[in-house]
Design a protein around this motif. Structure first.
Motif, PDB file in Angstrom:
ATOM      1  N   ARG A 111      -4.663  18.098  -3.623  1.00  0.00           N
ATOM      2  CA  ARG A 111      -5.147  17.384  -2.431  1.00  0.00           C
ATOM      3  C   ARG A 111      -5.716  16.021  -2.794  1.00  0.00           C
ATOM      4  NH1 ARG A 111      -6.910  21.295   2.260  1.00  0.00           N
ATOM      5  NH2 ARG A 111      -5.529  23.051   1.824  1.00  0.00           N
ATOM      6  N   ALA A 112      -6.437  15.948  -3.900  1.00  0.00           N
ATOM      7  CA  ALA A 112      -6.995  14.657  -4.325  1.00  0.00           C
ATOM      8  C   ALA A 112      -5.882  13.671  -4.650  1.00  0.00           C
ATOM      9  CB  ALA A 112      -7.905  14.855  -5.533  1.00  0.00           C
ATOM     10  N   ARG A 113      -4.797  14.152  -5.241  1.00  0.00           N
ATOM     11  CA  ARG A 113      -3.680  13.257  -5.570  1.00  0.00           C
ATOM     12  C   ARG A 113      -2.989  12.737  -4.317  1.00  0.00           C
ATOM     13  NH1 ARG A 113      -1.439  16.392 -10.883  1.00  0.00           N
ATOM     14  NH2 ARG A 113      -2.487  15.058 -12.419  1.00  0.00           N
ATOM     15  N   LEU A 114      -2.849  13.570  -3.317  1.00  0.00           N
ATOM     16  CA  LEU A 114      -2.233  13.118  -2.063  1.00  0.00           C
ATOM     17  C   LEU A 114      -2.997  11.932  -1.487  1.00  0.00           C
ATOM     18  CD1 LEU A 114      -1.390  16.511  -0.286  1.00  0.00           C
ATOM     19  CD2 LEU A 114       0.254  14.807  -1.133  1.00  0.00           C
ATOM     20  N   PHE A 115      -4.316  12.056  -1.469  1.00  0.00           N
ATOM     21  CA  PHE A 115      -5.141  10.990  -0.901  1.00  0.00           C
ATOM     22  C   PHE A 115      -5.175   9.773  -1.817  1.00  0.00           C
ATOM     23  CE2 PHE A 115      -9.595   9.512   0.431  1.00  0.00           C
ATOM     24  CZ  PHE A 115      -9.110   8.829   1.532  1.00  0.00           C
ATOM     25  N   ALA A 116      -5.301   9.999  -3.124  1.00  0.00           N
ATOM     26  CA  ALA A 116      -5.409   8.889  -4.074  1.00  0.00           C
ATOM     27  C   ALA A 116      -4.117   8.075  -4.122  1.00  0.00           C
ATOM     28  CB  ALA A 116      -5.754   9.416  -5.463  1.00  0.00           C
ATOM     29  N   GLN A 117      -2.982   8.737  -4.130  1.00  0.00           N
ATOM     30  CA  GLN A 117      -1.715   8.002  -4.199  1.00  0.00           C
ATOM     31  C   GLN A 117      -1.497   7.134  -2.969  1.00  0.00           C
ATOM     32  OE1 GLN A 117       0.949  11.285  -4.939  1.00  0.00           O
ATOM     33  NE2 GLN A 117       0.484  11.336  -7.133  1.00  0.00           N
ATOM     34  N   ALA A 118      -2.020   7.588  -1.832  1.00  0.00           N
ATOM     35  CA  ALA A 118      -1.884   6.797  -0.605  1.00  0.00           C
ATOM     36  C   ALA A 118      -2.795   5.575  -0.600  1.00  0.00           C
ATOM     37  CB  ALA A 118      -2.193   7.675   0.607  1.00  0.00           C
ATOM     38  N   GLN A 119      -3.804   5.551  -1.473  1.00  0.00           N
ATOM     39  CA  GLN A 119      -4.763   4.445  -1.510  1.00  0.00           C
ATOM     40  C   GLN A 119      -4.248   3.238  -2.286  1.00  0.00           C
ATOM     41  OE1 GLN A 119      -8.410   5.881  -3.240  1.00  0.00           O
ATOM     42  NE2 GLN A 119      -8.434   7.686  -1.932  1.00  0.00           N
ATOM     43  N   ARG A 120      -3.237   3.433  -3.132  1.00  0.00           N
ATOM     44  CA  ARG A 120      -2.818   2.339  -4.009  1.00  0.00           C
ATOM     45  C   ARG A 120      -2.365   1.144  -3.171  1.00  0.00           C
ATOM     46  NH1 ARG A 120      -0.881   1.997  -9.635  1.00  0.00           N
ATOM     47  NH2 ARG A 120       0.188   0.004  -9.797  1.00  0.00           N
ATOM     48  N   PRO A 121      -3.005  -0.010  -3.346  1.00  0.00           N
ATOM     49  CA  PRO A 121      -2.684  -1.157  -2.489  1.00  0.00           C
ATOM     50  C   PRO A 121      -1.369  -1.822  -2.878  1.00  0.00           C
ATOM     51  CG  PRO A 121      -4.356  -1.762  -4.086  1.00  0.00           C
ATOM     52  CD  PRO A 121      -4.110  -0.294  -4.263  1.00  0.00           C
ATOM     53  N   ASP A 122      -0.705  -2.398  -1.899  1.00  0.00           N
ATOM     54  CA  ASP A 122       0.528  -3.139  -2.140  1.00  0.00           C
ATOM     55  C   ASP A 122       0.201  -4.561  -2.571  1.00  0.00           C
ATOM     56  OD1 ASP A 122       2.147  -0.987  -1.352  1.00  0.00           O
ATOM     57  OD2 ASP A 122       2.035  -1.595   0.761  1.00  0.00           O
ATOM     58  N   ASP A 123       1.074  -5.132  -3.401  1.00  0.00           N
ATOM     59  CA  ASP A 123       0.960  -6.550  -3.703  1.00  0.00           C
ATOM     60  C   ASP A 123       1.270  -7.338  -2.435  1.00  0.00           C
ATOM     61  OD1 ASP A 123       0.549  -5.720  -6.275  1.00  0.00           O
ATOM     62  OD2 ASP A 123       2.483  -6.397  -7.052  1.00  0.00           O
ATOM     63  N   VAL A 124       0.619  -8.492  -2.287  1.00  0.00           N
ATOM     64  CA  VAL A 124       0.799  -9.318  -1.097  1.00  0.00           C
ATOM     65  C   VAL A 124       1.180 -10.725  -1.522  1.00  0.00           C
ATOM     66  CG1 VAL A 124      -0.318 -10.298   0.937  1.00  0.00           C
ATOM     67  CG2 VAL A 124      -0.853  -7.963   0.231  1.00  0.00           C
ATOM     68  N   GLY A 125       2.307 -11.221  -1.010  1.00  0.00           N
ATOM     69  CA  GLY A 125       2.732 -12.591  -1.268  1.00  0.00           C
ATOM     70  C   GLY A 125       2.778 -13.383   0.024  1.00  0.00           C
ATOM     71  N   VAL A 126       2.261 -14.607  -0.012  1.00  0.00           N
ATOM     72  CA  VAL A 126       2.203 -15.445   1.188  1.00  0.00           C
ATOM     73  C   VAL A 126       2.856 -16.789   0.891  1.00  0.00           C
ATOM     74  CG1 VAL A 126       0.700 -16.585   2.860  1.00  0.00           C
ATOM     75  CG2 VAL A 126       0.089 -14.332   1.959  1.00  0.00           C
ATOM     76  N   GLY A 127       3.771 -17.189   1.771  1.00  0.00           N
ATOM     77  CA  GLY A 127       4.344 -18.527   1.682  1.00  0.00           C
ATOM     78  C   GLY A 127       3.414 -19.512   2.357  1.00  0.00           C
ATOM     79  N   ILE A 128       2.724 -20.331   1.567  1.00  0.00           N
ATOM     80  CA  ILE A 128       1.757 -21.276   2.114  1.00  0.00           C
ATOM     81  C   ILE A 128       2.473 -22.481   2.731  1.00  0.00           C
ATOM     82  CG2 ILE A 128      -0.212 -22.763   1.552  1.00  0.00           C
ATOM     83  CD1 ILE A 128      -0.851 -19.785   1.306  1.00  0.00           C
ATOM     84  N   ALA A 129       3.539 -22.916   2.082  1.00  0.00           N
ATOM     85  CA  ALA A 129       4.364 -24.034   2.536  1.00  0.00           C
ATOM     86  C   ALA A 129       5.699 -23.922   1.817  1.00  0.00           C
ATOM     87  CB  ALA A 129       3.686 -25.373   2.235  1.00  0.00           C
ATOM     88  N   ASP A 130       6.637 -24.824   2.132  1.00  0.00           N
ATOM     89  CA  ASP A 130       7.915 -24.797   1.417  1.00  0.00           C
ATOM     90  C   ASP A 130       7.673 -24.979  -0.079  1.00  0.00           C
ATOM     91  OD1 ASP A 130       9.285 -24.452   3.753  1.00  0.00           O
ATOM     92  OD2 ASP A 130       9.838 -26.567   3.992  1.00  0.00           O
ATOM     93  N   GLY A 131       8.162 -24.042  -0.871  1.00  0.00           N
ATOM     94  CA  GLY A 131       8.008 -24.135  -2.319  1.00  0.00           C
ATOM     95  C   GLY A 131       6.630 -23.757  -2.820  1.00  0.00           C
ATOM     96  N   VAL A 164      -8.252  11.853 -11.277  1.00  0.00           N
ATOM     97  CA  VAL A 164      -7.115  11.716 -10.354  1.00  0.00           C
ATOM     98  C   VAL A 164      -6.937  10.290  -9.843  1.00  0.00           C
ATOM     99  CG1 VAL A 164      -6.227  12.413  -8.105  1.00  0.00           C
ATOM    100  CG2 VAL A 164      -6.992  14.148  -9.729  1.00  0.00           C
ATOM    101  N   PRO A 165      -7.981   9.609  -9.329  1.00  0.00           N
ATOM    102  CA  PRO A 165      -7.751   8.234  -8.880  1.00  0.00           C
ATOM    103  C   PRO A 165      -7.403   7.275 -10.014  1.00  0.00           C
ATOM    104  CG  PRO A 165     -10.076   8.806  -8.691  1.00  0.00           C
ATOM    105  CD  PRO A 165      -9.342  10.065  -9.013  1.00  0.00           C
ATOM    106  N   ALA A 166      -7.934   7.514 -11.212  1.00  0.00           N
ATOM    107  CA  ALA A 166      -7.568   6.665 -12.353  1.00  0.00           C
ATOM    108  C   ALA A 166      -6.088   6.824 -12.687  1.00  0.00           C
ATOM    109  CB  ALA A 166      -8.435   7.019 -13.564  1.00  0.00           C
ATOM    110  N   GLN A 167      -5.603   8.063 -12.659  1.00  0.00           N
ATOM    111  CA  GLN A 167      -4.182   8.289 -12.907  1.00  0.00           C
ATOM    112  C   GLN A 167      -3.329   7.681 -11.798  1.00  0.00           C
ATOM    113  OE1 GLN A 167      -4.163  12.583 -13.399  1.00  0.00           O
ATOM    114  NE2 GLN A 167      -4.196  12.408 -15.632  1.00  0.00           N
ATOM    115  N   ALA A 168      -3.769   7.807 -10.553  1.00  0.00           N
ATOM    116  CA  ALA A 168      -3.016   7.232  -9.437  1.00  0.00           C
ATOM    117  C   ALA A 168      -2.965   5.712  -9.540  1.00  0.00           C
ATOM    118  CB  ALA A 168      -3.635   7.654  -8.108  1.00  0.00           C
ATOM    119  N   ALA A 169      -4.006   5.107 -10.103  1.00  0.00           N
ATOM    120  CA  ALA A 169      -4.035   3.658 -10.292  1.00  0.00           C
ATOM    121  C   ALA A 169      -3.085   3.208 -11.390  1.00  0.00           C
ATOM    122  CB  ALA A 169      -5.457   3.199 -10.614  1.00  0.00           C
TER     123      ALA A 169
END
Length: 457
Positions: A111-131, A164-169
């Motif tokens: 159960r702890a792994r189910l919750f911990a794996q869902a917590q891992r954040p996605d990388d976020v990329g933002v286009g500020i301007a062309d290039g 568990v959260p350390a392994q999920a990270a």
């Protein structure tokens, strides 16, 4: 400003369990600061421990495993050559584990792994301007030191909650420390060893207290007795005042989760709550430690009376009744009487409980208004003890009001956010004038020149 009283006429003070004091806030308008000051709290003892812990840290840094051996003899009555637990001892502990306990640990891990794996954040990329792009990339730390306390109880569940959260990270290197136990041949409690083996942790040290935190933070070179203990990047896990003080002192050398102190529960309840359940939940946390805090916040004097009556029945019947009595009698525990649910929510947010149970007629709605708590347990069928073992949540949580600014242990505790900046020549040219202007405004002209030089000639 109103006074905070320690008794109230319609909550009898002559019941056998009158040691659980009452803080009566009814009819009083307190500022946020006054309300916070009125909360039941234990005395802070980290300042007293600081000199002792500083000496231990300095000794471990100077003498390495020799200091650990002396401290194990002094505090644990154990003679050590090297604190690394043999690999076979971990296997033997798991082989000898009670099947029912193993099944409970396996379900807790699942159960702890189910919750911990869902917590891992996605990388976020933002286009500020062309290039021009800016990306936030999440990266696990390299190595973590996990502390599991000994003392009055055995905490294999804390092995689960830390690992568990350390392994999920995605942490690649994990080391665990727990105090040596004389009755188990100088090794940590076998149930802790079994939990480590179940989770695939093979680097386990029989080291307790502040010395374990020092060893993790600074590392220890190899000796004739055994291999080196490599330093870690982050130290997590609960412990006593000496462990909490050590974590405070090494913060900056390593990251820490929090300076967790004695456990605490607050129950926000109205007249719809079952006093038998409220009393049982207050007792469940009080059995951890004589310094544990159990707090009932209610607008129902009748419920307060009924809960006290239940305590009179349940406390003598529980195994650790003396420990429970001490905790419930301490200044950190109380019944807090308020005028209404709104006032009760304000009290709970001022208190910032490690564990907050909401047992009111519309518990989900009340819980949604709580902003300061380590974890919130909604309704009569979500007791704190569920979170201690098998809810899927993490039980390593902020205490002593620190929930106002910190979080419970989670996957991001073991990760760092790295910002990646990628600009093309034209994208830099577009913003270069602004960089030059701002650098001049700050009297840092070389900052602007580092941009201008790329377009010179």
């Amino acid at each position: 400003m109103g006074n905070v009283t320690s008794s109230t006429p319609d909550v009898p003070s002559d019941l056998p369990f009158s040691a659980l004091r009452t803080i009566d806030l009814r009819g009083r308008e307190l500022s946020p600061a006054e309300l916070k000051a009125a909360m039941p709290r234990a005395e802070t003892t980290t300042d007293v421990a600081a000199d002792i812990v500083t000496a231990i840290i300095d000794d471990v840094r100077a003498r390495g495993f020799g200091a650990l051996a002396e401290l194990a003899s002094k505090f644990d009555g154990v003679e050590q050559v090297h604190p690394l637990v043999p690999r076979q001892a971990l296997r033997d502990a798991l082989d000898g584990l009670d099947p029912e306990v193993r099944a409970g640990l396996e379900e807790s891990i699942r159960r702890a792994r189910l919750f911990a794996q869902a917590q891992r954040p996605d990388d976020v990329g933002v286009g500020i301007a062309d290039g021009a792009t800016v990306t936030q990339r999440w990266v696990p730390v390299r190595r973590v030191g996990l502390y599991v306390p000994g003392g009055l109880a055995v905490y294999p569940s804390s092995v689960v909650m830390n690992v568990v959260p350390a392994q999920a990270a995605g942490v690649a290197s994990l080391a665990l420390a727990s105090p040596p136990q004389k009755e188990f041949g100088g090794l940590p409690h076998p149930t802790i060893l079994a939990a480590a083996e179940l989770l695939g942790i093979d680097e386990v040290y029989a080291v307790g207290g502040a010395q374990a935190i020092a060893a993790f933070a600074y590392g220890i070179p190899a000796s004739a007795g055994g291999p080196a203990l490599e330093p870690v990047d982050v130290v997590t896990g609960p412990g006593n005042v000496f462990v909490a003080t050590a974590k405070r002192l090494v913060k900056g050398v390593v990251g820490i989760d929090a300076e967790a102190g004695p456990t605490e529960i607050a129950v926000l309840a109205d007249s719809s709550a079952d006093p038998k359940l409220v009393a049982a939940d207050l007792i469940s946390q009080a059995e951890h430690d004589p310094n544990a805090a159990s707090v009932l916040v209610t607008d129902s004097p009748e419920l307060a009376v009924a809960v006290r009556a239940e305590l009179d029945v349940q406390v003598p019947a529980t195994k650790h009744s003396e420990r429970v009595r001490t905790a419930l009698s301490g200044q950190q525990s109380a019944v807090v009487l308020v005028d209404n649910l709104d006032a009760g929510i304000a009290v709970c947010n001022a208190y910032g409980a490690e564990h907050l149970e909401v047992q009111t007629s519309d518990a989900p709605a009340a819980a949604a208004r709580i902003s300061n708590a380590g974890a919130i347990f909604v309704g009569s069928y979500s007791p704190v003890s569920l979170g201690d073992y098998c809810s899927g949540s993490n039980h390593v949580l902020p205490t002593a009001g620190t929930a106002a600014f910190s979080s419970g242990l989670n996957v991001t505790t073991f990760m760092r956010a790295i910002q990646v900046i990628d600009y093309s020549r034209e994208a830099l040219r577009e913003v270069s004038g602004h960089v030059v202007a701002l650098s001049r405004a700050e009297d840092l002209p070389a900052h602007g020149e580092a941009v201008s030089i790329r377009f010179a000639g």
